[in-house]
Structures are given as C-alpha cells and as structure tokens.
Motif scaffolding. Structure first.
Motif, mmCIF file in Angstrom:
data_model
loop_
_atom_site.group_PDB
_atom_site.id
_atom_site.type_symbol
_atom_site.label_atom_id
_atom_site.label_comp_id
_atom_site.label_asym_id
_atom_site.label_seq_id
_atom_site.Cartn_x
_atom_site.Cartn_y
_atom_site.Cartn_z
ATOM 1 N N PHE A 5 43.248 109.793 112.382
ATOM 2 C CA PHE A 5 44.148 108.620 111.935
ATOM 3 C C PHE A 5 44.712 107.710 113.082
ATOM 4 C CE2 PHE A 5 46.103 112.826 112.073
ATOM 5 C CZ PHE A 5 46.861 112.798 113.279
ATOM 6 N N CYS A 6 44.125 108.034 114.271
ATOM 7 C CA CYS A 6 44.617 107.605 115.413
ATOM 8 C C CYS A 6 43.769 106.538 116.213
ATOM 9 C CB CYS A 6 45.218 108.717 116.370
ATOM 10 S SG CYS A 6 45.718 108.184 118.005
ATOM 11 N N ASN A 60 50.243 108.748 125.978
ATOM 12 C CA ASN A 60 50.043 109.305 124.539
ATOM 13 C C ASN A 60 49.934 111.160 124.826
ATOM 14 O OD1 ASN A 60 49.660 106.990 123.015
ATOM 15 N ND2 ASN A 60 48.259 106.453 124.810
ATOM 16 N N ASP A 76 51.608 117.021 123.756
ATOM 17 C CA ASP A 76 50.592 117.803 122.862
ATOM 18 C C ASP A 76 51.293 119.380 122.801
ATOM 19 O OD1 ASP A 76 48.507 118.985 121.510
ATOM 20 O OD2 ASP A 76 47.177 117.455 122.398
ATOM 21 N N ARG A 117 49.477 121.722 121.793
ATOM 22 C CA ARG A 117 48.324 122.637 121.908
ATOM 23 C C ARG A 117 47.969 122.892 123.617
ATOM 24 N NH1 ARG A 117 45.254 118.842 117.994
ATOM 25 N NH2 ARG A 117 46.608 117.252 118.928
ATOM 26 N N ARG A 137 41.832 114.157 122.279
ATOM 27 C CA ARG A 137 41.608 114.529 120.885
ATOM 28 C C ARG A 137 41.195 113.589 120.262
ATOM 29 N NH1 ARG A 137 42.905 119.680 121.665
ATOM 30 N NH2 ARG A 137 45.028 119.898 122.688
ATOM 31 N N ASN A 138 40.657 113.657 119.060
ATOM 32 C CA ASN A 138 40.053 112.729 118.341
ATOM 33 C C ASN A 138 40.656 112.842 116.909
ATOM 34 O OD1 ASN A 138 38.470 110.907 118.153
ATOM 35 N ND2 ASN A 138 36.677 111.830 118.372
ATOM 36 N N CYS A 139 42.045 112.692 116.913
ATOM 37 C CA CYS A 139 42.695 112.709 115.366
ATOM 38 C C CYS A 139 42.113 111.509 114.774
ATOM 39 C CB CYS A 139 43.984 112.585 115.479
ATOM 40 S SG CYS A 139 44.510 114.145 116.587
ATOM 41 N N CYS A 151 43.258 109.904 125.404
ATOM 42 C CA CYS A 151 43.642 110.999 124.929
ATOM 43 C C CYS A 151 42.353 111.762 124.480
ATOM 44 C CB CYS A 151 44.329 110.798 123.415
ATOM 45 S SG CYS A 151 44.408 112.535 122.763
ATOM 46 N N VAL A 181 44.016 105.450 119.505
ATOM 47 C CA VAL A 181 44.331 105.644 120.929
ATOM 48 C C VAL A 181 42.989 106.039 121.502
ATOM 49 C CG1 VAL A 181 45.213 107.039 122.789
ATOM 50 C CG2 VAL A 181 46.642 106.112 120.957
ATOM 51 N N PRO A 182 42.078 106.905 120.971
ATOM 52 C CA PRO A 182 40.658 107.308 121.715
ATOM 53 C C PRO A 182 39.919 106.070 121.653
ATOM 54 C CG PRO A 182 41.590 109.021 120.013
ATOM 55 C CD PRO A 182 42.333 107.829 119.937
HETATM 56 S S1 SF4 Z 1 47.207 110.281 120.770
HETATM 57 FE FE1 SF4 Z 1 47.813 112.017 119.601
HETATM 58 S S2 SF4 Z 1 47.532 111.415 117.412
HETATM 59 FE FE2 SF4 Z 1 45.978 110.181 118.787
HETATM 60 S S3 SF4 Z 1 44.192 111.254 119.145
HETATM 61 FE FE3 SF4 Z 1 45.674 111.962 120.736
HETATM 62 S S4 SF4 Z 1 46.700 113.954 119.932
HETATM 63 FE FE4 SF4 Z 1 45.776 112.679 118.152
#
Ligand code: SF4
Length: 294
Positions: A109-110, A140, A170, A172, A105-107, A103, A112-113
């Motif tokens: 709480f996640c 994801n 997503d 966005r 993004r860099n949330c 992914c 995945v990255p």
């Molecule tokens: S997988 Fe979803 S929650 Fe995790 S970083 Fe990417 S957008 Fe954010």
C-alpha cells in the motif's frame, strides 16, 4: 526576478518549496507564496502537490510542478536539495528534513519504495537543523541501519533537540542498542511504529519486549492499518494484543468512507470509549442507534 510558490495541499510546511525558496533567495530573487489565481503576476512559478486524492488546480503551462501528487519521479536538483530550507517562508519555528531516503520493505500500500528506492543515508541533521528547539524528522525508516541510526540519534541527544520521528520507526529493526539510544532522546511527540500486516506479529511482539525493557512502551503508539488485507477479526486481534502488551494503538482506515472502518477507528482512537467499552458493545450500540433513527 519574481518567483511565485504554490503549496497545493501540504498539511505541514512544504520542504521542497522551502528549499526552492532558499535557492532563489541566495540569487537575489523575490520569493512569494501565492495561489493559482495570481500565477500570472510572477516570472516563474513552482507548484507542489503532495497527495494524489486532492484536486489539481488550473495552472499556467509554464508552471514547474513537483511532489507525489503530480509524479513519483519529480526530484529537486541536487544544489537545491542540499540547502538549508528557508523556514521563514512558513514562519516555521521548528526544523524538518530527511537524513535518509527510501525503504527496503515492500508494503503493497506504500509508494515510498517506488518513489525513493532502497534505503540510503543522505545527510546528518546539521544540513537542515540550525538551532531550533524542535525537529520533525521525515525519514521513512530511520532505524534500518543501526550504525546510522545511532549516529543521527547521538546528534539529537548532544544538541538536546525535541524530536518528532514523524514517519515512525520500524519495529522489525528495533534492537536493544537502538532502544538504549532512543531512551535518551527528548521526545516532542510519541514514537510511532506500525503493525499493518498480520504476518509481522512475531516481530511486533519481539520489538514491544525491547520497548518495555527500556520503558519506551509508554511513549509509543502503534499505527494499525485496517481495511487493506485484514479481516475485522484480525483487526480486533491486533488491537487487543497491543492493549495486552500495554502499548497505545491508533487505527488508520484504508478507506475512510467505509462504515465498518470508520466505526472501528472511532472506537479505538477515542481513548475514553476504548478504555471503557468493548468493541462488540460499541458496534451493537451504533447499530441500535441507526435502527432507532429509521
Ligand atoms: S516506508 Fe513503511 S509502509 Fe512504506 S514500504 Fe517502508 S515499511 Fe512499508
């Protein structure tokens, strides 16, 4: 060789174990699901643990362990990863798999990255779909790349498969073109999006406008994370905004044991209550109930 597979905490059939099973079966080995108690009966043992909050069982030292519950670095060998999963291991009558990983993004709480890195395409659906009516997609962020999204969704439409975008899309990234293709997919479950952070309101509103244009708002649910870095006022604001935009919401408490988060989630997620009772009244009634019990 007798190979034992241990599924420690999966909530759905464990994809990695189904691939390990497929790999060793093609070599003529005997494969069996087992538990830590019987691990000694096998020549080789593989164990998979998905969640880091579940207990680690006692396993023989020779056990090969994997899954995010043990380590974010453990990965299957490429020759296993690319195999059609052995769905018979769980009597699983639907297909499941990833067409992309990671992914962009860099949330905060996640995982995945950190676990999978930046978004990358990995395969098409034919690597893990072999004629089933239903497919649970585990990507994801499938709609990160529009061309790839359209290519994958076109395969689903062509094969008339009912799809569960289980990890959501997503909002966005959503475009008119993506929504046009999405509208043609046979949905197995509602389409999930998320509104986790206050800063993404503009993108959420823009995305819902597109969903509404293609009448996809009725088939969509927004996951709303609470208790991470938002206030109760911001939680209520997001929920009421989604209600006004005519999309379903589902609250995900960051801390399931926190009283406010638990009550707020119960109010939103029980639709009969949500539709008929205001949060202030629901919250007051809970407090009164507690006082009466004291
Ligand atoms: S997988 Fe979803 S929650 Fe995790 S970083 Fe990417 S957008 Fe954010």
């Amino acid at each position: 060789m007798k190979i034992g597979l241990i599924d420690i905490d999966s909530k759905i059939p464990n994809l990695a174990l189904m691939k390990i099973s497929a790999y060793f079966k093609t070599q003529g080995n005997q494969i069996k699901m087992t538990s830590p108690l019987f691990a000694d009966q096998f020549d080789e043992i593989f164990a998979s643990k998905i969640f880091n909050y579940t207990e680690k069982p006692i396993l023989p030292d020779r056990t090969i362990v994997g899954g995010s519950g043990y380590s974010l670095d453990a990965k299957l060998d490429e020759d296993m990863e690319n195999l059609m999963p052995d769905y018979s291991l769980y009597n699983c009558d639907y297909a499941m798999g990833f067409t992309s990983r990671g992914c962009n993004r860099n949330c905060p709480f996640c995982i995945v990255p950190e676990k999978e890195g930046k978004w990358q395409a990995v395969c098409d659906i034919y690597q893990f779909w072999n004629g089933q009516n239903h497919l649970k997609l585990l990507d994801n962020s499938l709609n990160t790349d529009e061309n790839f999204f359209i290519a994958i969704v076109s395969q689903m439409i062509k094969e008339k498969i009912e799809i569960d975008f289980s990890q959501g899309l997503d909002i966005r990234y959503l475009t008119d073109k993506q929504a046009f293709y999405l509208k043609q997919v046979k949905l197995w479950k509602r389409i999930h999006f998320a509104w986790d952070l206050m800063g993404t309101e503009k993108a959420v509103r823009r995305g819902v406008k597109i969903l509404t244009k293609y009448k996809l708002n009725w088939q969509s649910t927004f996951y709303v994370l609470i208790g991470f870095n938002t206030t109760p006022e911001e939680d209520l604001y997001r929920i009421e905004t989604l209600r006004n935009l005519k999309v379903n919401s589902f609250v995900m408490p960051f801390d399931k044991f926190d009283r406010y988060q638990k009550n707020f989630a119960r109010w939103v997620n029980r639709k009969a209550i949500f539709e008929n009772v205001k949060w202030q009244d629901y919250n007051r009634s809970i407090k009164n109930e507690k006082l009466q019990r004291m």
